[in-house]
Structures are given as structure tokens and as C-alpha cells.
Design a protein around this motif. Structure first.
Motif, mmCIF file in Angstrom:
data_model
loop_
_atom_site.group_PDB
_atom_site.id
_atom_site.type_symbol
_atom_site.label_atom_id
_atom_site.label_comp_id
_atom_site.label_asym_id
_atom_site.label_seq_id
_atom_site.Cartn_x
_atom_site.Cartn_y
_atom_site.Cartn_z
ATOM 1 N N SER A 11 43.181 44.480 36.955
ATOM 2 C CA SER A 11 43.117 42.973 36.612
ATOM 3 C C SER A 11 41.717 42.699 36.101
ATOM 4 C CB SER A 11 43.445 42.070 37.879
ATOM 5 O OG SER A 11 42.703 42.303 38.881
ATOM 6 N N HIS A 13 38.904 39.939 35.191
ATOM 7 C CA HIS A 13 38.467 38.263 35.744
ATOM 8 C C HIS A 13 37.135 38.230 34.963
ATOM 9 C CE1 HIS A 13 41.417 38.672 38.706
ATOM 10 N NE2 HIS A 13 41.108 39.827 38.886
ATOM 11 N N VAL A 21 34.906 41.325 35.179
ATOM 12 C CA VAL A 21 35.080 41.843 36.068
ATOM 13 C C VAL A 21 36.371 42.637 36.258
ATOM 14 C CG1 VAL A 21 35.225 42.091 38.836
ATOM 15 C CG2 VAL A 21 33.214 40.650 37.636
ATOM 16 N N ARG A 23 38.917 44.726 37.997
ATOM 17 C CA ARG A 23 39.207 45.084 39.515
ATOM 18 C C ARG A 23 40.363 46.199 39.446
ATOM 19 N NH1 ARG A 23 39.468 38.959 41.045
ATOM 20 N NH2 ARG A 23 37.130 38.862 41.721
ATOM 21 N N ALA A 25 42.631 48.783 41.987
ATOM 22 C CA ALA A 25 43.362 49.029 43.295
ATOM 23 C C ALA A 25 44.240 49.879 43.284
ATOM 24 C CB ALA A 25 43.777 47.516 43.836
ATOM 25 N N ASP A 56 35.005 46.899 39.479
ATOM 26 C CA ASP A 56 35.142 46.560 40.974
ATOM 27 C C ASP A 56 36.014 47.429 41.702
ATOM 28 O OD1 ASP A 56 35.568 45.807 43.741
ATOM 29 O OD2 ASP A 56 36.421 43.724 42.963
ATOM 30 N N SER A 58 36.242 48.345 44.930
ATOM 31 C CA SER A 58 36.412 47.878 46.491
ATOM 32 C C SER A 58 37.655 48.231 47.115
ATOM 33 C CB SER A 58 35.913 46.651 46.785
ATOM 34 O OG SER A 58 36.720 45.463 45.905
ATOM 35 N N ARG A 59 38.560 48.123 46.291
ATOM 36 C CA ARG A 59 40.045 48.458 46.629
ATOM 37 C C ARG A 59 40.784 49.673 45.960
ATOM 38 N NH1 ARG A 59 40.525 42.508 45.808
ATOM 39 N NH2 ARG A 59 40.514 41.673 47.849
ATOM 40 N N VAL A 113 30.078 43.364 44.028
ATOM 41 C CA VAL A 113 30.438 42.841 42.424
ATOM 42 C C VAL A 113 29.381 41.795 42.003
ATOM 43 C CG1 VAL A 113 32.045 41.602 41.315
ATOM 44 C CG2 VAL A 113 32.745 43.298 42.821
#
Length: 123
Positions: A11, A13, A21, A23, A25, A56, A58-59, A113
Motif C-alpha cells: 500500500s 501512503h 511510504v 508499506r 506486509a 516500510d 516493519s510488517r 519510517v
């Protein structure tokens, strides 16, 4: 842009006046790497991505050699278009993988981030 296919969710953003950003996951591997490549290409050719892209992680819980290659290619493509690409907030397993492969020495990495957005916004 919000996409889910296989086991990777992507995604985008936008941050006000700064980078987008992106993301991630799930799993970045030979099944999903091409989708990340297309997402980065689409962003690089979109208005408003001039400040760059922050990935990002993180996931993200899995990344194979194809995923690593896709991240390197995204960084190289961004540079070729006069933009920036950096990695932020890698999960512990991904951070360890990137240290073991030396990717953390090749690409700009940020612990959060927010740090990455601030770094690209100041450029």
C-alpha cells in the motif's frame, strides 16, 4: 494503490510534502517480487513522488534472494530517475538478513519510517 496478491500486501501512503511510504506486509519472494517492482515503477512515474520512496518493512516477515534483488533494483531505478529509495523499520528477521547479505551497507536504512521520511524530506 492497495494490492494483495499471494502473501504480499503493498500500500502506498503519500506524506505531505515528502516521500511516498510504500508499506509491505507478508512475504517478498519470487512469487511477489515483480509486483513490488511494478509498484515502484508506477510511483516513480507518478506526479508527487519527487521526494522519493520509503519502503516500510516493519510488517515484512520473509524475503528471499528475489526480494533482495527487487529492493536493489528499486533503489537503482529511483536513482536513475533522479529520485530516492530507502528502507525503513525492517522487522528483526529482515534486518538480520540484510546485515548478513551486506544490503544494509548498500542502501540507505532507517530505524523508523518517521526518520526515513524526515531524511528524504530534507533532501
Amino acid at each position: 494503490m492497495n494490492e494483495t496478491e499471494g502473501t504480499l500486501a503493498i500500500s502506498a501512503h503519500p506524506s505531505p510534502g515528502g516521500p511516498v511510504v510504500l508499506r509491505l506486509a507478508g512475504e517478498l519472494d519470487h512469487h511477489t517480487g515483480a509486483r513490488l517492482g511494478r509498484a515502484v515503477e508506477d510511483l516513480l512515474h507518478s506526479p508527487g513522488t519527487g521526494a522519493g520512496i520509503v519502503a516500510d518493512l516493519s510488517r515484512l516477515h520473509y524475503c528471499d534472494s528475489t526480494g533482495i534483488t527487487t529492493i536493489i533494483t528499486a533503489h537503482d531505478r529511483a536513482q536513475a530517475t533522479g529520485s530516492s529509495f530507502c528502507v525503513a523499520a525492517p522487522s528483526p528477521p529482515i534486518a538480520q538478513l540484510f546485515r548478513m547479505t551486506g544490503l544494509d551497507q548498500l542502501l540507505p536504512f532507517h530505524s523508523s519510517v518517521e526518520d526515513a521520511v524526515a531524511a528524504l524530506s530534507s533532501n
